[in-house]
Write a protein that holds these residues in place. Structure first.
Motif, mmCIF file in Angstrom:
data_model
loop_
_atom_site.group_PDB
_atom_site.id
_atom_site.type_symbol
_atom_site.label_atom_id
_atom_site.label_comp_id
_atom_site.label_asym_id
_atom_site.label_seq_id
_atom_site.Cartn_x
_atom_site.Cartn_y
_atom_site.Cartn_z
ATOM 1 N N MET A 122 0.875 -1.167 0.000
ATOM 2 C CA MET A 122 0.000 0.000 0.000
ATOM 3 C C MET A 122 0.913 1.217 0.000
ATOM 4 O O MET A 122 1.818 1.328 0.831
ATOM 5 C CB MET A 122 -0.903 0.008 1.231
ATOM 6 N N THR A 123 0.692 2.122 -0.934
ATOM 7 C CA THR A 123 1.615 3.242 -1.080
ATOM 8 C C THR A 123 0.916 4.429 -1.713
ATOM 9 O O THR A 123 -0.117 4.276 -2.375
ATOM 10 C CB THR A 123 2.833 2.817 -1.933
ATOM 11 N N ASN A 124 1.461 5.609 -1.501
ATOM 12 C CA ASN A 124 0.942 6.809 -2.152
ATOM 13 C C ASN A 124 1.466 6.897 -3.586
ATOM 14 O O ASN A 124 2.258 6.073 -4.027
ATOM 15 C CB ASN A 124 1.340 8.049 -1.357
ATOM 16 N N PHE A 125 1.056 7.929 -4.300
ATOM 17 C CA PHE A 125 1.565 8.186 -5.641
ATOM 18 C C PHE A 125 2.819 9.050 -5.519
ATOM 19 O O PHE A 125 2.803 10.083 -4.847
ATOM 20 C CB PHE A 125 0.501 8.888 -6.485
ATOM 21 N N HIS A 126 3.883 8.640 -6.181
ATOM 22 C CA HIS A 126 5.208 9.204 -5.932
ATOM 23 C C HIS A 126 5.678 10.160 -7.018
ATOM 24 O O HIS A 126 5.170 10.172 -8.143
ATOM 25 C CB HIS A 126 6.219 8.074 -5.770
ATOM 26 N N LEU A 127 6.689 10.935 -6.649
ATOM 27 C CA LEU A 127 7.298 11.882 -7.572
ATOM 28 C C LEU A 127 7.913 11.157 -8.770
ATOM 29 O O LEU A 127 8.428 10.040 -8.632
ATOM 30 C CB LEU A 127 8.403 12.665 -6.865
ATOM 31 N N PRO A 128 7.899 11.808 -9.944
ATOM 32 C CA PRO A 128 8.618 11.228 -11.081
ATOM 33 C C PRO A 128 10.118 11.205 -10.821
ATOM 34 O O PRO A 128 10.633 11.940 -9.984
ATOM 35 C CB PRO A 128 8.263 12.172 -12.240
ATOM 36 N N ARG A 129 10.796 10.312 -11.514
ATOM 37 C CA ARG A 129 12.260 10.215 -11.438
ATOM 38 C C ARG A 129 12.737 10.018 -9.999
ATOM 39 O O ARG A 129 13.739 10.599 -9.573
ATOM 40 C CB ARG A 129 12.924 11.449 -12.060
ATOM 41 N N SER A 130 12.027 9.190 -9.249
ATOM 42 C CA SER A 130 12.381 8.963 -7.844
ATOM 43 C C SER A 130 12.638 7.486 -7.586
ATOM 44 O O SER A 130 12.123 6.606 -8.292
ATOM 45 C CB SER A 130 11.260 9.456 -6.914
ATOM 46 N N THR A 131 13.430 7.213 -6.546
ATOM 47 C CA THR A 131 13.687 5.825 -6.168
ATOM 48 C C THR A 131 12.416 5.159 -5.643
ATOM 49 O O THR A 131 12.275 3.940 -5.739
ATOM 50 C CB THR A 131 14.790 5.748 -5.099
ATOM 51 N N LEU A 132 11.490 5.944 -5.093
ATOM 52 C CA LEU A 132 10.237 5.376 -4.589
ATOM 53 C C LEU A 132 9.390 4.856 -5.748
ATOM 54 O O LEU A 132 8.765 3.790 -5.653
ATOM 55 C CB LEU A 132 9.470 6.429 -3.798
#
Length: 358
Positions: free
Chosen positions: A311-321
């Motif tokens: 379960m996770t949020n929506f992440h920044l582009p170009r990120s390790t997440l």
């Protein structure tokens, strides 16, 4: 992999600057790890979306008000600093805007909202991007942060608030102190400068309902550092200098995880921080308490040993997440899911909506 493959375009209006209330009213995009249709729910439906015998793994780290304003008494010059997690009561590490103007021996006042000095720090020197200081006046670092620190919100939220004219910073900081923490964070232990944001969606009522449905809630602590905000600037993701973070998984938590695995249940990480800690454990889940550090980079090609869902949020582009989530479902599929989430007007990033991969 190429970092540019993790890029996408987001309508700035979808960047959430505050959470929905109640917390579990956030939207939840549900997808299977294998290809299939997407489902649209709200977080409060989670007990119906997981199964009896599954485990949800929660990062109960404590977020501290680590953003402080420093002032040089001799000139009145000001600096904004982010205090880094530290287990050394004598020495403090900070990221400081304008650090090049600081020199060893400089003394800096820490002031609260009323401009009263609550402590004095002395500059010891610099180690790369980090400024090293020591507390020379004041009760303790913890007391200083509680008296004068502000919530360490990600820079993109602060910037979006400024752009939208959400300018009552003091009032928002008071509200952020309640918003930017999980309801289950530990009273002591690990200190983080960013929240495990997937956990922000949980209410105590939701946790109680999950337990009543036979879902195991397993807790660990991973200390979220400022590296979580650091963009990937290298051409290839593998060349990115991955940040190290401390984590602790107690022996009892490891035993419960092994019991879930033996019983055929799924281990679902709540957040990328829980996922990193779980995937940093030895092959055999059960064992003694582990307290160590991880610099594990999870990207497409990673073989998941312990995590079955996320379960996770929506992440920044170009990120390790974003790379971590792509490792679980495949990069092309993830980018298609993000395109659909944008089309359905999901809210993005730390205060935004969530997705459940199962």
């Amino acid at each position: 992999m190429r970092t540019e493959d993790l890029d996408y375009q987001l309508d700035p209006e979808l960047l959430a600057t505050r959470p929905v209330e109640p917390r579990d009213a956030a939207r939840l995009l549900v997808l299977e790890r294998t290809p299939g249709p997407l489902e649209h729910h709200q977080v409060h439906a989670l007990p119906e979306l997981v199964q009896q015998g599954d485990a949800l793994v929660l990062n109960e780290t404590r977020v501290v008000p680590a953003r402080v304003h420093l002032h040089r008494p001799s000139t009145g010059g000001g600096f904004e600093a982010l205090v880094l997690p530290s287990h050394d009561p004598e020495h403090i590490g900070c990221y400081v805007k304008g650090a090049k103007r600081l020199h060893a021996g400089d003394r800096l006042e820490v002031r609260d909202d009323a401009e009263h000095a609550v402590g004095i720090l002395e500059v010891l020197g610099r180690e790369g991007e980090e400024v090293r200081l020591r507390l020379v006046e004041g009760e303790s670092l913890g007391a200083l942060l509680e008296a004068a620190g502000q919530v360490p919100l990600p820079p993109y939220i602060l910037g979006a608030r400024r752009d939208r004219g959400e300018s009552d910073a003091l009032e928002l900081d008071r509200r952020d102190r309640a918003w930017y923490r999980t309801v289950y964070q530990a009273a002591g232990g690990q200190m983080s400068v960013a929240a495990p944001t997937a956990g922000l969606h949980f209410t105590q009522s939701l946790l109680d309902r999950l337990v009543a449905e036979g879902v195991e809630l397993v807790r660990l602590q991973l200390e979220v550092g400022p590296g979580t905000f650091k963009p990937v600037t290298t051409t290839r993701l593998e060349d990115h200098p991955m940040h190290r973070e401390r984590f602790v998984v107690e022996a009892e938590a490891r035993r419960r995880l092994q019991s879930v695995r033996t019983g055929g249940g799924r281990i679902i990480a709540v957040g990328t921080t829980s996922c990193r800690a779980l995937e940093s454990l030895p092959e055999v889940l059960s064992g003694e308490t582990i307290a160590t550090e991880t610099d594990l980079l999870i990207a497409p090609g990673h073989r998941f040993r312990h995590v079955d869902g996320l379960m996770t949020n929506f992440h920044l582009p170009r990120s390790t997440l974003l790379a971590l989530v792509a490792a679980l479902v495949g990069l092309d599929r993830l980018m298609d899911v993000y395109t659909q989430a944008i089309a359905h007007r999901y809210r993005f990033y730390s205060y935004g909506d969530a997705m459940l991969i199962r």
